[in-house]
Design a protein around this motif. Structure first.
Motif, PDB file in Angstrom:
ATOM      1  N   TYR A 169       5.402  -6.477   5.923  1.00 19.54           N
ATOM      2  CA  TYR A 169       6.286  -5.458   5.354  1.00 19.54           C
ATOM      3  C   TYR A 169       7.712  -5.955   5.187  1.00 19.54           C
ATOM      4  CZ  TYR A 169       9.017  -1.205   4.919  1.00 19.54           C
ATOM      5  OH  TYR A 169       9.882  -0.250   4.481  1.00 19.54           O
ATOM      6  N   ALA A 182       8.168 -11.547  -4.306  1.00 23.19           N
ATOM      7  CA  ALA A 182       7.892 -10.478  -3.352  1.00 23.19           C
ATOM      8  C   ALA A 182       7.076 -10.971  -2.165  1.00 23.19           C
ATOM      9  CB  ALA A 182       7.150  -9.329  -4.032  1.00 23.19           C
ATOM     10  N   THR A 224       0.834  -7.065  -3.992  1.00 22.71           N
ATOM     11  CA  THR A 224       1.914  -6.382  -3.299  1.00 22.71           C
ATOM     12  C   THR A 224       1.625  -4.891  -3.350  1.00 22.71           C
ATOM     13  OG1 THR A 224       3.414  -8.125  -4.035  1.00 22.71           O
ATOM     14  CG2 THR A 224       4.412  -6.122  -3.178  1.00 22.71           C
ATOM     15  N   TRP A 225       1.879  -4.205  -2.267  1.00 20.90           N
ATOM     16  CA  TRP A 225       1.511  -2.797  -2.133  1.00 20.90           C
ATOM     17  C   TRP A 225       2.723  -1.929  -1.804  1.00 20.90           C
ATOM     18  CZ3 TRP A 225      -3.908  -1.298  -0.859  1.00 20.90           C
ATOM     19  CH2 TRP A 225      -4.791  -2.358  -0.985  1.00 20.90           C
ATOM     20  N   ALA A 226       2.766  -0.745  -2.383  1.00 14.73           N
ATOM     21  CA  ALA A 226       3.658   0.317  -1.938  1.00 14.73           C
ATOM     22  C   ALA A 226       2.751   1.325  -1.250  1.00 14.73           C
ATOM     23  CB  ALA A 226       4.381   0.961  -3.122  1.00 14.73           C
ATOM     24  N   ASN A 268       7.750 -10.027   2.486  1.00 18.01           N
ATOM     25  CA  ASN A 268       6.877  -9.458   3.502  1.00 18.01           C
ATOM     26  C   ASN A 268       6.958 -10.170   4.847  1.00 18.01           C
ATOM     27  OD1 ASN A 268       6.008  -7.524   1.731  1.00 18.01           O
ATOM     28  ND2 ASN A 268       4.362  -8.801   0.960  1.00 18.01           N
ATOM     29  N   TRP A 327       7.847  -2.754   0.463  1.00 20.92           N
ATOM     30  CA  TRP A 327       6.590  -3.296  -0.055  1.00 20.92           C
ATOM     31  C   TRP A 327       5.788  -3.893   1.087  1.00 20.92           C
ATOM     32  CZ3 TRP A 327       4.782  -2.408  -4.829  1.00 20.92           C
ATOM     33  CH2 TRP A 327       5.695  -1.937  -5.764  1.00 20.92           C
TER      34      TRP A 327
END
Length: 104
Positions: free
Chosen positions: A23, A4, A51-53, A8, A27
């Protein structure tokens, strides 16, 4: 999950605030921006493993596989898609503080 990190680097995702990209594929990379001053803690969650949502009003899921940490935030920010130096920065700082406390 480790793959992941390369997600980004979407087109127009790399900026001075986030040189590693921010982005792609729904994610985000939400590290503390280099321009952020007078803030702490700036470290705690290894940026390479987080990793962010991010929902437009502050709903967040942060996954850090290396620390086996998942943080979920249900919230309503005052406006949609705030500047990365506002509410997303505060979330990064708070999540770093949580990670640091759990690691100690």
């Amino acid at each position: 999950m480790k793959d992941a990190r390369s997600w980004n680097k979407a087109k127009n995702s790399v900026s001075k605030l986030h040189s590693e990209g921010i982005y792609n594929y729904e994610w985000w990379n939400n590290s503390v921006p280099a321009k952020a001053t007078n803030v702490a803690p700036t470290t705690g969650l290894d940026n390479q493993d987080s990793t962010w949502a991010l929902g437009i009003y502050g709903q967040i899921i942060m996954v850090n596989q290396a620390q086996k940490l998942v943080v979920v935030q249900w919230s309503i920010w005052p406006k949609a898609e705030s500047s990365m130096l506002e509410q997303p920065l505060e979330a990064s700082l708070m999540f770093n503080a949580i990670a640091n406390k759990l690691a100690s």
